[in-house]
Design a protein around this motif. Structure first.
Motif, short mmCIF file in Angstrom:
data_model
loop_
_atom_site.label_atom_id
_atom_site.label_comp_id
_atom_site.label_asym_id
_atom_site.label_seq_id
_atom_site.Cartn_x
_atom_site.Cartn_y
_atom_site.Cartn_z
N MET A 10 -4.11 -5.72 4.88
CA MET A 10 -5.31 -4.93 5.02
C MET A 10 -6.35 -5.77 5.76
SD MET A 10 -8.17 -3.78 2.32
CE MET A 10 -8.78 -5.42 2.52
N ILE A 36 -11.68 0.01 7.77
CA ILE A 36 -10.65 -0.84 7.17
C ILE A 36 -9.33 -0.37 7.75
CG2 ILE A 36 -9.36 -1.22 5.03
CD1 ILE A 36 -11.95 -1.46 3.58
N ILE A 69 -8.35 0.74 -2.75
CA ILE A 69 -9.07 -0.44 -2.26
C ILE A 69 -10.48 -0.39 -2.82
CG2 ILE A 69 -9.87 -1.70 -0.24
CD1 ILE A 69 -7.59 -0.41 1.34
N PRO A 83 -7.44 -4.86 -3.05
CA PRO A 83 -6.48 -3.82 -3.42
C PRO A 83 -6.20 -3.86 -4.92
CG PRO A 83 -5.64 -5.21 -1.65
CD PRO A 83 -6.85 -5.88 -2.21
N VAL A 140 -4.90 -0.85 7.72
CA VAL A 140 -3.73 -1.37 7.03
C VAL A 140 -2.61 -1.48 8.05
CG1 VAL A 140 -2.02 -0.98 5.21
CG2 VAL A 140 -4.42 -0.39 4.81
N PHE A 188 0.80 -1.22 0.00
CA PHE A 188 0.00 0.00 0.00
C PHE A 188 0.83 1.27 0.00
CE2 PHE A 188 -3.01 -3.13 1.60
CZ PHE A 188 -4.09 -2.86 0.78
#
Length: 152
Positions: free
Chosen positions: A85, A94, A133, A122, A96, A76
């Protein structure tokens, strides 16, 4: 282990202690060996690092704030390390977990989204070299597709 002739030898089992609902396989510590990440229904994901001889070190445990979740993996922040994630099914968040490069995940960042995520993937939708995402989310009466752009 695959014997190369449509048979398998040396089954190795690992006790997971709890119910697993997600499993991912990818090299997270940059040693060219596939590692295993799996998610528990009991607010945690774990990492097994591959030793290279058919066994694994670990597990390394990471606690999560919510119970129902799914996992996905991608780079990411464009540092050439795969990050984890987490989509929280019963919360509109969400997160990460960023990989330090040796298979250790730190600096969790939580992103609020409009609805509850059901699935997320992703993908670099606009071709700029940065991961977005793609999210399938829901509320009480409908489902939605959303795109979350992360700027790291």
């Amino acid at each position: 282990m695959n014997n190369g002739n449509r048979s398998f030898i040396h089954q190795i089992t690992y006790s997971t202690e709890k119910i697993i609902h997600t499993i991912l396989a990818i090299d997270v510590n940059n040693d060219n060996k596939i590692d295993i990440i799996f998610g528990y229904s009991f607010i945690q994901f774990r990492v097994l690092l591959n030793t290279g001889n058919g066994t694994f070190y670990g597990p390394i445990r990471y606690s999560l704030p919510y119970n129902d979740f799914f996992l996905s993996i991608s780079d990411f922040n464009n540092d050439k390390n795969f990050d984890v994630m987490v989509g929280y099914i019963n919360d509109n968040k969400i997160s990460v977990h960023f990989n330090t490069g040796n298979g250790i995940f730190t600096n969790q960042t939580i992103f609020s989204i409009r609805f509850f995520p059901k699935f997320a993937k992703p993908i670099d939708i606009n071709g700029d070299g940065k991961m977005e995402i793609l999210i399938i989310s829901y509320c009480s009466s409908a489902e939605y597709i959303g795109i979350l752009s992360i700027h790291c």
